[in-house]
Write a protein that holds these residues in place. Structure first.
Motif, PDB file in Angstrom:
ATOM      1  N   PHE A  34     -72.013 -25.330  18.755  1.00 58.18           N
ATOM      2  CA  PHE A  34     -70.847 -24.499  18.843  1.00 58.18           C
ATOM      3  C   PHE A  34     -70.656 -23.798  20.170  1.00 58.18           C
ATOM      4  CE2 PHE A  34     -69.850 -25.364  14.352  1.00 58.18           C
ATOM      5  CZ  PHE A  34     -70.960 -25.974  13.793  1.00 58.18           C
ATOM      6  N   TRP A  35     -69.505 -23.696  20.516  1.00 57.60           N
ATOM      7  CA  TRP A  35     -69.024 -22.491  21.402  1.00 57.60           C
ATOM      8  C   TRP A  35     -68.004 -21.744  20.792  1.00 57.60           C
ATOM      9  CZ3 TRP A  35     -71.143 -20.598  25.584  1.00 57.60           C
ATOM     10  CH2 TRP A  35     -72.020 -21.286  26.494  1.00 57.60           C
ATOM     11  N   TYR A  36     -68.179 -20.284  20.749  1.00 55.57           N
ATOM     12  CA  TYR A  36     -67.110 -19.363  20.431  1.00 55.57           C
ATOM     13  C   TYR A  36     -66.892 -18.501  21.588  1.00 55.57           C
ATOM     14  CZ  TYR A  36     -68.449 -20.851  15.365  1.00 55.57           C
ATOM     15  OH  TYR A  36     -68.795 -21.249  14.383  1.00 55.57           O
ATOM     16  N   VAL A  37     -65.631 -17.969  21.460  1.00 57.98           N
ATOM     17  CA  VAL A  37     -65.118 -17.036  22.312  1.00 57.98           C
ATOM     18  C   VAL A  37     -64.582 -15.886  21.528  1.00 57.98           C
ATOM     19  CG1 VAL A  37     -62.860 -18.068  22.238  1.00 57.98           C
ATOM     20  CG2 VAL A  37     -63.468 -16.612  24.239  1.00 57.98           C
ATOM     21  N   GLN A  38     -65.069 -14.808  22.308  1.00 55.11           N
ATOM     22  CA  GLN A  38     -64.687 -13.177  21.544  1.00 55.11           C
ATOM     23  C   GLN A  38     -63.934 -12.412  22.762  1.00 55.11           C
ATOM     24  OE1 GLN A  38     -68.148 -10.951  20.354  1.00 55.11           O
ATOM     25  NE2 GLN A  38     -66.789  -9.873  18.861  1.00 55.11           N
ATOM     26  N   HIS A  39     -62.935 -12.299  22.550  1.00 54.88           N
ATOM     27  CA  HIS A  39     -61.944 -11.494  23.380  1.00 54.88           C
ATOM     28  C   HIS A  39     -62.172 -10.005  22.809  1.00 54.88           C
ATOM     29  CE1 HIS A  39     -59.925 -15.160  24.220  1.00 54.88           C
ATOM     30  NE2 HIS A  39     -59.905 -14.487  25.630  1.00 54.88           N
ATOM     31  N   PRO A  44     -64.794 -13.141  16.770  1.00 52.41           N
ATOM     32  CA  PRO A  44     -65.148 -14.328  17.579  1.00 52.41           C
ATOM     33  C   PRO A  44     -64.337 -15.707  16.966  1.00 52.41           C
ATOM     34  CG  PRO A  44     -66.826 -13.315  16.918  1.00 52.41           C
ATOM     35  CD  PRO A  44     -65.886 -12.495  16.112  1.00 52.41           C
ATOM     36  N   LYS A  45     -64.039 -16.512  17.629  1.00 46.95           N
ATOM     37  CA  LYS A  45     -63.478 -17.750  17.056  1.00 46.95           C
ATOM     38  C   LYS A  45     -63.839 -19.010  18.009  1.00 46.95           C
ATOM     39  CE  LYS A  45     -59.272 -17.056  20.011  1.00 46.95           C
ATOM     40  NZ  LYS A  45     -57.694 -16.897  19.933  1.00 46.95           N
ATOM     41  N   LEU A  46     -63.756 -20.154  17.165  1.00 41.16           N
ATOM     42  CA  LEU A  46     -64.017 -21.214  17.447  1.00 41.16           C
ATOM     43  C   LEU A  46     -63.499 -21.932  18.803  1.00 41.16           C
ATOM     44  CD1 LEU A  46     -66.401 -23.785  17.288  1.00 41.16           C
ATOM     45  CD2 LEU A  46     -64.451 -25.043  16.012  1.00 41.16           C
ATOM     46  N   LEU A  47     -64.271 -22.377  19.904  1.00 43.79           N
ATOM     47  CA  LEU A  47     -63.649 -23.089  21.134  1.00 43.79           C
ATOM     48  C   LEU A  47     -63.872 -24.378  21.036  1.00 43.79           C
ATOM     49  CD1 LEU A  47     -62.091 -22.176  23.693  1.00 43.79           C
ATOM     50  CD2 LEU A  47     -64.402 -21.811  24.721  1.00 43.79           C
ATOM     51  N   TYR A  88     -68.603 -15.261  25.742  1.00 42.08           N
ATOM     52  CA  TYR A  88     -68.638 -16.715  25.141  1.00 42.08           C
ATOM     53  C   TYR A  88     -70.231 -16.754  24.505  1.00 42.08           C
ATOM     54  CZ  TYR A  88     -64.335 -17.598  27.662  1.00 42.08           C
ATOM     55  OH  TYR A  88     -63.130 -17.584  28.093  1.00 42.08           O
ATOM     56  N   PHE A  89     -70.220 -17.317  23.398  1.00 40.76           N
ATOM     57  CA  PHE A  89     -71.541 -17.598  22.565  1.00 40.76           C
ATOM     58  C   PHE A  89     -71.456 -19.126  22.260  1.00 40.76           C
ATOM     59  CE2 PHE A  89     -72.536 -13.275  21.754  1.00 40.76           C
ATOM     60  CZ  PHE A  89     -71.444 -12.591  22.064  1.00 40.76           C
ATOM     61  N   CYS A  90     -72.693 -19.438  22.730  1.00 33.77           N
ATOM     62  CA  CYS A  90     -73.290 -20.926  22.167  1.00 33.77           C
ATOM     63  C   CYS A  90     -73.782 -20.637  20.811  1.00 33.77           C
ATOM     64  CB  CYS A  90     -74.157 -21.528  23.166  1.00 33.77           C
ATOM     65  SG  CYS A  90     -74.566 -23.108  22.866  1.00 33.77           S
ATOM     66  N   ALA A  91     -73.727 -21.625  19.822  1.00 30.41           N
ATOM     67  CA  ALA A  91     -74.675 -21.583  18.463  1.00 30.41           C
ATOM     68  C   ALA A  91     -74.866 -22.735  18.191  1.00 30.41           C
ATOM     69  CB  ALA A  91     -73.637 -20.908  17.503  1.00 30.41           C
ATOM     70  N   LEU A  92     -76.124 -22.723  17.389  1.00 26.48           N
ATOM     71  CA  LEU A  92     -76.776 -23.905  16.839  1.00 26.48           C
ATOM     72  C   LEU A  92     -76.824 -23.804  15.407  1.00 26.48           C
ATOM     73  CD1 LEU A  92     -79.043 -26.434  17.323  1.00 26.48           C
ATOM     74  CD2 LEU A  92     -80.683 -24.675  17.076  1.00 26.48           C
ATOM     75  N   ARG A  93     -76.502 -25.054  14.759  1.00 26.61           N
ATOM     76  CA  ARG A  93     -76.773 -25.254  13.441  1.00 26.61           C
ATOM     77  C   ARG A  93     -77.525 -26.376  13.222  1.00 26.61           C
ATOM     78  NH1 ARG A  93     -73.818 -24.373   8.101  1.00 26.61           N
ATOM     79  NH2 ARG A  93     -75.611 -25.123   6.746  1.00 26.61           N
ATOM     80  N   ASN A  94     -78.684 -26.355  12.478  1.00 24.69           N
ATOM     81  CA  ASN A  94     -79.651 -27.458  12.339  1.00 24.69           C
ATOM     82  C   ASN A  94     -79.603 -27.846  10.776  1.00 24.69           C
ATOM     83  OD1 ASN A  94     -81.128 -25.372  11.263  1.00 24.69           O
ATOM     84  ND2 ASN A  94     -82.711 -25.237  13.194  1.00 24.69           N
ATOM     85  N   GLY A 104     -75.043 -14.530  24.348  1.00 28.20           N
ATOM     86  CA  GLY A 104     -73.841 -14.518  25.013  1.00 28.20           C
ATOM     87  C   GLY A 104     -73.694 -14.350  26.675  1.00 28.20           C
ATOM     88  N   THR A 105     -72.455 -14.881  26.845  1.00 30.80           N
ATOM     89  CA  THR A 105     -71.989 -14.865  28.361  1.00 30.80           C
ATOM     90  C   THR A 105     -70.839 -14.060  28.575  1.00 30.80           C
ATOM     91  OG1 THR A 105     -73.441 -16.520  28.909  1.00 30.80           O
ATOM     92  CG2 THR A 105     -71.799 -15.962  30.467  1.00 30.80           C
ATOM     93  N   LYS A 106     -70.680 -12.967  29.553  1.00 30.73           N
ATOM     94  CA  LYS A 106     -69.510 -12.330  29.722  1.00 30.73           C
ATOM     95  C   LYS A 106     -68.834 -13.078  30.753  1.00 30.73           C
ATOM     96  CE  LYS A 106     -67.506  -7.845  30.105  1.00 30.73           C
ATOM     97  NZ  LYS A 106     -67.592  -6.371  30.312  1.00 30.73           N
ATOM     98  N   LEU A 107     -67.695 -13.323  30.686  1.00 30.05           N
ATOM     99  CA  LEU A 107     -67.088 -14.034  31.809  1.00 30.05           C
ATOM    100  C   LEU A 107     -65.839 -13.187  32.130  1.00 30.05           C
ATOM    101  CD1 LEU A 107     -66.237 -16.482  33.784  1.00 30.05           C
ATOM    102  CD2 LEU A 107     -64.624 -17.400  31.751  1.00 30.05           C
TER     103      LEU A 107
END
Lengths: 111, 114
Positions: A34-39, A44-47, A88-94, A104-107
């Motif tokens: 998943f990629w989530y974005v947090q303004h 945070p919400k799904l991208l 921007y956050f990348c997330a893993l669900r296994n 997270g990465t701040k853009l």
């Protein structure tokens, strides 16, 4: 154990330029990414999201392709806008019960 | 706008005090998650529920945190004895059952422990 790595803490770009935010993961199970974005000051919400190998997924001008061979799910956009400034956050669900997030990465998009 | 409602938005406590926050998940979502987001924006999973039952929790949550999701009432997360290191944004999220399902987050409760 399972992990998600985002190598860039801060990315600063001029409006109109392309961006790629890196995400790699480690897991022995079949991954769902998943990629989530947090303004600022928002939830945070799904991208976008994917579990399909080598298939590009797109949303709101952003796109990513899950590559299981390289354990990567990099986020890209061809032309960033000022409104894209966010975390921007990348997330893993296994096979577990929750999503594991990268750091997270701040853009920052500047005029 | 988020359909996951968290209250209060801000919480200020002294060390050793109890701190309690609440979450109303999105309607129809049986799974609720609590995450802690620290000042470096890193997410730490704390605990999750399926309906009223705990699915998984980390050690820290077992020792100093208590959480519940009673039927027909908001979910809650309570820190029994707050420490300075607990200062963070506490995010509640809800989802459907499948592992492919998106997390829908609330805006969070920002806890400051003085």
């Amino acid at each position: 154990g399972d992990s998600v790595t985002q190598t860039e803490g801060l990315v600063t770009l001029t409006k109109g330029l392309p961006v790629m935010l890196n995400c790699t993961y480690q897991t022995t199970y079949s991954p769902f990414l998943f990629w989530y974005v947090q303004h600022l000051n928002e939830a945070p919400k799904l991208l976008l999201k994917s579990s399909t190998d080598n298939k590009r997924t797109e949303h709101q001008g952003f796109y990513a392709t899950l590559h299981k061979s390289s354990s990567s799910f990099h986020l890209q956009k061809s032309s960033v806008q000022l409104s894209d400034s966010a975390l921007y956050f990348c997330a893993l669900r296994n096979s577990g019960t929750y999503q594991r997030f990268g750091t997270g990465t701040k853009l920052q998009v500047v005029p | 706008n988020s359909k996951v409602i968290q209250t209060p938005r801000y919480l200020v406590k002294g060390q050793g005090q109890k701190a309690k926050m609440r979450c109303i998940p999105e309607k129809g979502h049986p799974v609720v998650f609590w995450y802690q987001q620290n000042k470096n924006n890193e997410f730490k999973f704390l605990i999750n529920f399926q309906n009223q039952e705990v699915l998984q929790q980390i050690d820290m949550t077992e020792k100093r945190f208590s959480a519940e999701c009673p039927s027909n009432s908001p979910c809650s997360l309570e820190i029994q004895s707050s420490e300075a290191g607990d200062s963070a944004l506490y995010l509640c999220a809800s989802s459907l059952l499948d592992r492919q399902n998106t997390l829908y987050f609330g805006a969070g409760t920002r806890l400051s422990v003085l």
